[in-house]
Design an enzyme around this catalytic site. Structure first.
Site, PDB file in Angstrom:
ATOM      1  N   GLY A  11      31.906  33.124 -65.669  1.00 49.18           N
ATOM      2  CA  GLY A  11      31.515  31.753 -65.360  1.00 49.18           C
ATOM      3  C   GLY A  11      30.306  31.715 -64.454  1.00 49.18           C
ATOM      4  O   GLY A  11      30.036  32.657 -63.712  1.00 49.18           O
ATOM      5  N   VAL A  12      29.576  30.616 -64.516  1.00 49.01           N
ATOM      6  CA  VAL A  12      28.428  30.419 -63.638  1.00 49.01           C
ATOM      7  C   VAL A  12      28.307  28.932 -63.345  1.00 49.01           C
ATOM      8  O   VAL A  12      28.534  28.088 -64.215  1.00 49.01           O
ATOM      9  CB  VAL A  12      27.134  30.973 -64.278  1.00 49.01           C
ATOM     10  CG1 VAL A  12      26.814  30.264 -65.593  1.00 49.01           C
ATOM     11  CG2 VAL A  12      25.963  30.873 -63.318  1.00 49.01           C
TER      12      VAL A  12
ATOM     13  N   VAL B 159      42.896  32.984 -63.551  1.00 47.89           N
ATOM     14  CA  VAL B 159      43.499  31.765 -64.088  1.00 47.89           C
ATOM     15  C   VAL B 159      43.280  31.730 -65.598  1.00 47.89           C
ATOM     16  O   VAL B 159      42.130  31.783 -66.052  1.00 47.89           O
ATOM     17  CB  VAL B 159      42.895  30.510 -63.428  1.00 47.89           C
ATOM     18  CG1 VAL B 159      43.375  29.249 -64.123  1.00 47.89           C
ATOM     19  CG2 VAL B 159      43.267  30.464 -61.951  1.00 47.89           C
TER      20      VAL B 159
ATOM     21  N   GLY C  96      43.431  30.087 -69.562  1.00 47.55           N
ATOM     22  CA  GLY C  96      42.993  28.797 -70.076  1.00 47.55           C
ATOM     23  C   GLY C  96      41.488  28.668 -70.127  1.00 47.55           C
ATOM     24  O   GLY C  96      40.749  29.641 -69.953  1.00 47.55           O
TER      25      GLY C  96
ATOM     26  N   ASP D 250      34.563  17.403 -55.019  1.00 54.55           N
ATOM     27  CA  ASP D 250      33.641  17.621 -56.140  1.00 54.55           C
ATOM     28  C   ASP D 250      34.429  17.702 -57.445  1.00 54.55           C
ATOM     29  O   ASP D 250      34.091  18.473 -58.341  1.00 54.55           O
ATOM     30  CB  ASP D 250      32.842  18.912 -55.922  1.00 54.55           C
ATOM     31  CG  ASP D 250      31.693  19.064 -56.918  1.00 54.55           C
ATOM     32  OD1 ASP D 250      31.128  18.035 -57.340  1.00 54.55           O
ATOM     33  OD2 ASP D 250      31.367  20.218 -57.269  1.00 54.55           O
TER      34      ASP D 250
ATOM     35  N   PHE E  23      34.552  19.691 -64.912  1.00 54.33           N
ATOM     36  CA  PHE E  23      34.016  21.051 -64.786  1.00 54.33           C
ATOM     37  C   PHE E  23      34.762  21.889 -63.761  1.00 54.33           C
ATOM     38  O   PHE E  23      34.564  23.095 -63.687  1.00 54.33           O
ATOM     39  CB  PHE E  23      32.532  20.999 -64.431  1.00 54.33           C
ATOM     40  CG  PHE E  23      31.710  20.243 -65.442  1.00 54.33           C
ATOM     41  CD1 PHE E  23      31.432  20.800 -66.679  1.00 54.33           C
ATOM     42  CD2 PHE E  23      31.245  18.963 -65.161  1.00 54.33           C
ATOM     43  CE1 PHE E  23      30.693  20.110 -67.626  1.00 54.33           C
ATOM     44  CE2 PHE E  23      30.508  18.254 -66.095  1.00 54.33           C
ATOM     45  CZ  PHE E  23      30.229  18.825 -67.339  1.00 54.33           C
TER      46      PHE E  23
ATOM     47  N   ASP F 273      37.227  25.461 -57.566  1.00 55.42           N
ATOM     48  CA  ASP F 273      35.948  25.136 -56.894  1.00 55.42           C
ATOM     49  C   ASP F 273      36.159  24.185 -55.719  1.00 55.42           C
ATOM     50  O   ASP F 273      35.895  22.990 -55.813  1.00 55.42           O
ATOM     51  CB  ASP F 273      34.950  24.544 -57.890  1.00 55.42           C
ATOM     52  CG  ASP F 273      34.506  25.539 -58.939  1.00 55.42           C
ATOM     53  OD1 ASP F 273      34.664  26.748 -58.701  1.00 55.42           O
ATOM     54  OD2 ASP F 273      34.010  25.114 -59.993  1.00 55.42           O
TER      55      ASP F 273
END
Length: 285
Positions: free
Chosen positions: A100-101, A186, A188, A222, A226, A239
């Protein structure tokens, strides 16, 4: 990309000493003067020059001539210090592929006691000023290089995960060093990429997790499609570096925005019309 693993393995003890000295001295200098670095490391000029040359070739250190001759630690060097510490502590054994990024992070699989996730926080040049304005952990003035802002961001997220787990469905926090957070893997996919057959139970579960976080005194700050991972049975809120306490003067506004973001996404993608007032009451009452 984080620093290649072979670079970390090949670091000489003298090169680690230089990286550690730069890390310490960059709290006072944007570019550490050569003479200051020489004094801190106790190396001869020839040894220091050779080791700095190797570090610059590996893009761990940068050099600047103006306004004076100086050196600075950059993210590859900071990655190396974090990975070296996490490896020595036994938290991780090998770094895997990127999974991810984001705007301010890169996420990788790694091997620890099983598969774990490493999140490299990267508060970069473009996001630095907005981070200084929006986040309580950023100093209002003075010298705060991006590497230290990233370390503060990682600590914020790690502290949130420790507070929230297991009451809230979040990754299990395992360790943190500098700008890197180690957490459980995680399963999914990201909610923004999912095609849910039964979206309403997932929406309800997201709101219930927001409620549990609120009861623990935390607002995500936030939250959007996403920052949620899902499968057909469960969701996880991810996040957390921008979280705020419910006592924060803007907490109510931030919570409202988090809820509105999620409701608008489910309405737009799945046609679920969930009243904002009903959702807010579910979270705060």
């Amino acid at each position: 990309m984080p620093v290649p693993a072979e670079y970390v393995r090949s670091l000489h003890a003298y090169e680690l000493r230089i990286l550690l000295a730069l890390e310490r001295l960059m709290r006072r200098y944007r570019w550490v003067p050569l003479e200051v670095l020489k004094s801190a490391t106790k190396f001869s000029e020839s040894e220091l020059s050779y080791r700095l040359g190797r570090l610059m070739a590996m893009d761990m250190v940068r050099y600047e001539k103006t306004p004076y001759e100086g050196y600075a630690l950059v993210f590859n060097g900071y990655d190396s210090l974090a990975l070296h510490s996490l490896t020595r502590r036994g938290t991780i054994q090998a770094l895997g592929t990127q999974i991810g990024v984001g705007k301010e992070s890169e996420v990788y699989e790694a091997m620890g006691l099983g598969v774990v996730v490493l999140k490299f926080h990267r508060v970069g040049q473009r996001s630095f000023q907005s981070a200084r304005v929006k986040r309580g952990y950023m100093p209002e003035a003075g010298h705060c290089p991006w590497i230290f802002a990233s370390s503060s961001s990682a600590k914020m997220e790690y502290d949130a995960l420790k507070t929230l787990h297991p009451a809230v469905s979040v990754p299990l926090p395992i360790d943190q060093n500098r700008h890197v957070v180690v957490m459980s893997f995680v399963p999914g996919v990201n909610l923004s990429r999912a095609a849910l057959e039964e979206p309403r139970p997932i929406l309800d579960e997201i709101l219930d997790n927001v409620r549990e976080a609120y009861r623990l005194g935390i607002v995500h700050g936030d939250l959007s499609e996403f920052n949620v991972m899902v499968d057909e049975k469960q969701c996880w809120l991810i996040d957390w570096p921008q979280w705020v306490e419910i006592a924060h003067p803007n907490a109510a506004e931030i919570l409202n925005r988090d809820i509105e973001n999620i409701l608008q996404y489910f309405k737009r993608k799945y046609g679920i019309d969930y009243a904002f007032d009903e959702a807010l009451a579910r979270v705060v009452e």
